[in-house]
Enzyme design. Sequence first.
Site, PDB file in Angstrom:
ATOM      1  N   HIS A 141      -0.150  -6.827  -5.014  1.00  0.00           N
ATOM      2  CA  HIS A 141       0.176  -6.528  -3.619  1.00  0.00           C
ATOM      3  C   HIS A 141      -1.049  -5.928  -2.938  1.00  0.00           C
ATOM      4  CE1 HIS A 141       1.689  -3.480  -0.553  1.00  0.00           C
ATOM      5  NE2 HIS A 141       1.946  -4.652  -0.014  1.00  0.00           N
ATOM      6  N   SER A 142      -1.310  -6.354  -1.709  1.00  0.00           N
ATOM      7  CA  SER A 142      -2.337  -5.756  -0.859  1.00  0.00           C
ATOM      8  C   SER A 142      -3.709  -5.822  -1.526  1.00  0.00           C
ATOM      9  CB  SER A 142      -1.924  -4.324  -0.511  1.00  0.00           C
ATOM     10  OG  SER A 142      -2.738  -3.803   0.506  1.00  0.00           O
ATOM     11  N   MET A 143      -4.359  -4.667  -1.743  1.00  0.00           N
ATOM     12  CA  MET A 143      -5.676  -4.667  -2.379  1.00  0.00           C
ATOM     13  C   MET A 143      -5.657  -5.473  -3.679  1.00  0.00           C
ATOM     14  SD  MET A 143      -7.737  -1.397  -3.924  1.00  0.00           S
ATOM     15  CE  MET A 143      -6.693  -1.166  -5.364  1.00  0.00           C
ATOM     16  N   SER A 181      -3.655  -7.931  -4.446  1.00  0.00           N
ATOM     17  CA  SER A 181      -3.511  -9.360  -4.171  1.00  0.00           C
ATOM     18  C   SER A 181      -4.909  -9.964  -4.014  1.00  0.00           C
ATOM     19  CB  SER A 181      -2.685  -9.566  -2.899  1.00  0.00           C
ATOM     20  OG  SER A 181      -2.581 -10.928  -2.578  1.00  0.00           O
ATOM     21  N   HIS A 225       4.217  -4.984   5.666  1.00  0.00           N
ATOM     22  CA  HIS A 225       3.231  -5.112   4.590  1.00  0.00           C
ATOM     23  C   HIS A 225       3.859  -4.863   3.210  1.00  0.00           C
ATOM     24  CE1 HIS A 225      -0.631  -5.127   2.673  1.00  0.00           C
ATOM     25  NE2 HIS A 225      -0.639  -3.838   2.406  1.00  0.00           N
TER      26      HIS A 225
END
Lengths: 358, 308
Positions: A142-144, A146, A317
Amino acid sequence: MDTDDNSSGTITGSDLGQRYRHAGDLTGEAPTRPRANIWCSKKYFAEISITVPWGHISGKWYGPQNVQPILGLHGWQDNAGTFDRLMPLLSPDVAFLAIDLPGHGLSSRLPDGCYYNSVDNLYVIRLIMKQYKWEKVSLVGHSMSSIICFVFAAVFPDKVDMIIGIDALKPHQRPYPSVIRTMETRLDEFLREDERNRSKNEPPSYTYDELIERVYIGTFHSVNKEHCKHLMARNIGKSEKYPDKYFFCRDRRLKFYNYAIGSQELCVEMANRITCPYLFIKAAQSSYFEDKKYYDEVLDVLLKKPNFEYLEVNGSHHVHMNDPEAIIAPVNNFIQRFGPAAAAASRQKAKEAKESKL
Amino acid sequence: MHKRLQYEEVMIPAPWGHIAGRWYGNRADRPILAIHGWLDNLGTFDRLIPLLPDYIGVLCIDLPGHGRSSRLPPGVPYNVYDYVFIIPRVMKEFGWSKVSLMGHSLGGVMSFMYAAMAPSTVDMIISLDVLLPRRIEDPSKLTKDIEGYLLEERRQADGTEHEPPSFTLSKLRETLARNSNNSVPQHLADHMLHRQVAKSNMYPEKVFFSRDGRVKFYHIFDIENGLALEMARRIEKKPYLVIKGSLSPFVGPRCNETMSILSHDNPNFEFYEVEGGKHHVHLHAAEECARYIVPFIRNHRPPRSSKL
């Protein structure tokens, strides 16, 4: 690797930064599941500690422990709790190891004086693979993380079975003046925070509800308030000064994370090199974190690949925390087709076919 | 004939150990901070320093993992971005509010990066055969570096680190000359070797490289052209001297735009090319380099210009 079946309230270390409450205390999750009960429900997990040269990586292992798990990686300043609400919805035969990246959650901080670089998480994945003797890895980020999955799949195309990325696609390209301003700020503040890290003084403490509020604001309201406890459970220590208060115990230096991995040209080159099955989930109400043209350029490369799947869902997000039901069907379907079990089966099939030719 | 200079060995504390250095000459005033290149050590400046003005000191340091400085802790990869933080660490240790930088190769890249991040704290920069780092264009470079790093880390953890492959000193001189494309010729190789070899316990006549084997797999900070120009704009009008070896590719066409920004309307920017110079131009052509460096220092750090 140690599997810690102790579900007691506190793990005490020699300094404040190492004093944590067990996740089960604050989230209402069931305590760590017994080791013997291998095929038990997804709501149970085992606390895992993986030895690394600077200490340990902590994690929550859900599902069967006799199969290779999917490796789950959280976003910046989050922790393994990011997957708490997704886990019960996975197929019961799927194993999932959600880890705390260095300096986050219950994992060891990097040694004093050292800097957090996004690219170093590639080493972390390789270290975990070597520890568990995995030839290949399946990743969910997830996020960073990803972004880390995207980079890992490009840098180690032969070591990845599949990746699922949630709401951040690639290393972000920021305007140059802002890149330098960030570098300047880090230069000023990193040494100061590094010193403060070593101080034996307890960080500022808050009531539990105040901490929830701070996490809620800190995620720019991306995580619904009632789910913030999942991110907090592995992120706070109990105050010794004030019995009813807690403090954040993640590493202060994380504020100065160096995200820089490479240019847009490098990102495009990376996208070209990715060969594994890849599911990318974009939250519609979330930002692109960069000029959309950079995102689109890389997405265009990926969309041409036969095993790349793109899904846009309504949500913020942290959509996987707020509304895991919105993504679980495609996630389960993708894992069923390309996850560790499917990949192992297809490798076995290929091996048998090769042997039968001989 | 090179004069011999007085120096003092210094050890600058760092959380992971220490940064080793040599402070040449004047200890009363703030010195020039000299930073070597990748896989080198402060010995790189041995032949240049005696030629510099004797009223100003020079503090040469060994970067972490190089020379006699401590290695980074196990599991922590080397990274150019992190190396830049060594500069403010040294400044803090000695209480400097400003710094004069002289860097070769990686040291010059660090100087450029630091000057862009904190321009108000830099009063001059001398960059030896470098301006910008090479680009990262191929993801497989990362693959090789990560795997190489993990392999070396495993070797060190296994205890075989105690005695890496050892060679005779003459063999090492030969190797250094060959690997540097004779930029460090055999007769000058000892300047590079004296701080990075250790005597073998197994073979009395042999020595081995004592630097951290992991530094070979360091992570470059990719400065794309647009970012380089923006960084140069932040530095503009600073006294900046770039010396290039004519036979070296390191200050190439990619640097032209950046140099034009650094030099634009800046009487304090100087660029010189040393004929026949290779990458270690300051080592094998120290006198020619000094011809440009000495007046530059006299101009921008005249005697008694700044106190500690």
